[in-house]
Write an enzyme that holds these catalytic residues in place. Sequence first.
Site, short mmCIF file in Angstrom:
data_model
loop_
_atom_site.label_atom_id
_atom_site.label_comp_id
_atom_site.label_asym_id
_atom_site.label_seq_id
_atom_site.Cartn_x
_atom_site.Cartn_y
_atom_site.Cartn_z
N GLU A 69 -37.99 52.81 12.56
CA GLU A 69 -38.37 51.54 13.16
C GLU A 69 -38.44 50.56 12.00
OE1 GLU A 69 -39.65 48.57 14.26
OE2 GLU A 69 -41.68 49.35 14.31
N CYS A 120 -42.70 43.19 12.49
CA CYS A 120 -41.25 43.37 12.61
C CYS A 120 -40.76 42.68 13.88
CB CYS A 120 -40.88 44.84 12.56
SG CYS A 120 -41.75 45.77 13.77
C1 UN1 Z 1 -44.38 46.34 13.56
O1 UN1 Z 1 -44.50 45.15 13.41
O2 UN1 Z 1 -43.97 47.06 12.63
O3 UN1 Z 1 -45.36 44.38 19.33
C2 UN1 Z 1 -44.68 47.09 14.80
C3 UN1 Z 1 -45.80 43.97 18.27
C4 UN1 Z 1 -46.45 44.95 17.35
C5 UN1 Z 1 -45.41 45.40 16.39
C6 UN1 Z 1 -45.78 46.56 15.61
N1 UN1 Z 1 -47.06 46.03 18.09
O4 UN1 Z 1 -45.64 42.83 17.93
#
Ligand code: UN1
Length: 507
Positions: free
Chosen positions: A265, A299
């Site tokens: 991820e 992310c």
């Molecule tokens: C991340 O940013 O690595 O949905 C994952 C969202 C957060 C993202 C988490 N739960 O914006």
Amino acid sequence: MFERALKNFDIGYLNSGAYAHGDGWSPTDDRIPFDAVDPAQDKVVTQIAGANERDYERVIRCAQAAQGEWAVVPAPRRGELVARIGALAAEYLDDLAALIVLDTGKAFGEAKAEVREVIDMATMAAGQSRMMYGSVQQSQRSKHRMYDQWLPLGVVGVITAYNFPASVWAQNAFLAAIGGNTVIWKPSPKVPLTALGLQRICNMAMNELELDGVFSLIIPGDNNVAELLVYDTRVALVSFTGSSTVGRRISDVVGSKLGRRYLLECSGNNGCIVDQTADLRLAARSIAFGAVGTTGQRCTSTRRVIVQSSVAEPLIKLLKEAFSQIKVGDPREEGTLVGPLVDRDAVLLFERAVRDARDAGGKVAFGGRRIDRPGYYVEPTLITGLPHDLPSVQKETFAPIVYVFTYDTIEEAIQINNAVPQGLSSGIHSTDLTNIELFLSAAGSDCGIARVNMGTTGADIGAAFGGEKETGGGRTAGSDAWKGYMRRQSVCVNWGGESPWDGCIRL
Ligand code: UN1
């Protein structure tokens, strides 16, 4: 509140950086200590005795030894352990949120929301533990039964980033655990306190239910020890959240041994299309929070606004208005929406991205500067007038910067949305059914997540979470993501007492 959280989780001046169930916390002497820094004040909170190679070896041995027993615990009972961890997280919600604030500097409200995500993940995984279904297939042979079943993989390594020090672990670890795997967690050394707190909660639950060795922890100060986990063939699956650069290495190393698995991820570079039929106020609100929430260090953060030329001006005006209302400051202060970046390097990367934009002829329509106070604060930043294929726009900068591009046709907007190496989240703001459906069609967004009339961040744990292209292709959290932590076995049972060879082999 912060003092109480440290005390409740038994976090002192120098803390062990490794926990192996059955063997306990590693000693702190003879280890190289590193600092846990509060980014809101640029102050050292405490120190961690960085886990060394011997600590890693102890942790993997315990995890491997425990896995054999854990694998044969009925799945619903495994779910009970996860549910208990969720209940304890709810009991210690404020304390855990305080540790997240100390680690990351994110606003207290956001930190609490992250703990709630841990609790929700536990509830979901506990329910899922009773529903890890396999399908039944129709055998072409007479009196044979055929079906899929899902079995544990072994030891699962979970490597997480600094931005979500609790929820990303939960998304992975709870699914891995209900699947009969034991879990070794390697968090980012930038956020060790949350990991210590959660490990202590796991220990309480494991002790209470007498289910040993499921969750363990390793916090090395340097990457060499972390690499052991990546190279170790005793680790069946490595789940990694972080940059695409590191993700690529992990896929090379883990993928080179057939049978080992990885789940990635990695970086996002998320676009949000706003067409001429959109509710611009709604769009501006969701884009603003998507860009600056967690100080732009998600992310899923909204980094690219792709707006139809005829509504670009009013949307930019609304975005500036929204940005001017956002309170940047110490997460301890009432009303703070945006805290600091995680460290000094992150501020330098922010400054470099703004400089690159200016050098390429971009206009800083809002923000663009670091804020002169202790801690790593920067302004929410809006940049216009750049080509969408500029190298600095093509890469992920973890900072509250959003670039605005204009388009004429919806096809062009989708092309811009997809014209980055990453493929995590995407969105469209529109009230035009044809535009929305085109965006959601095979000719539309190429991302793992597609949102309509909402922001690109704030994934609902009920859905599978992850993305395509350089984001890495992995899926965690909801839907059928649990399958990624298990191996499929196709079973066929002959219950008729006859074999196809009976005519030619007589025994
Ligand atoms: C991340 O940013 O690595 O949905 C994952 C969202 C957060 C993202 C988490 N739960 O914006």
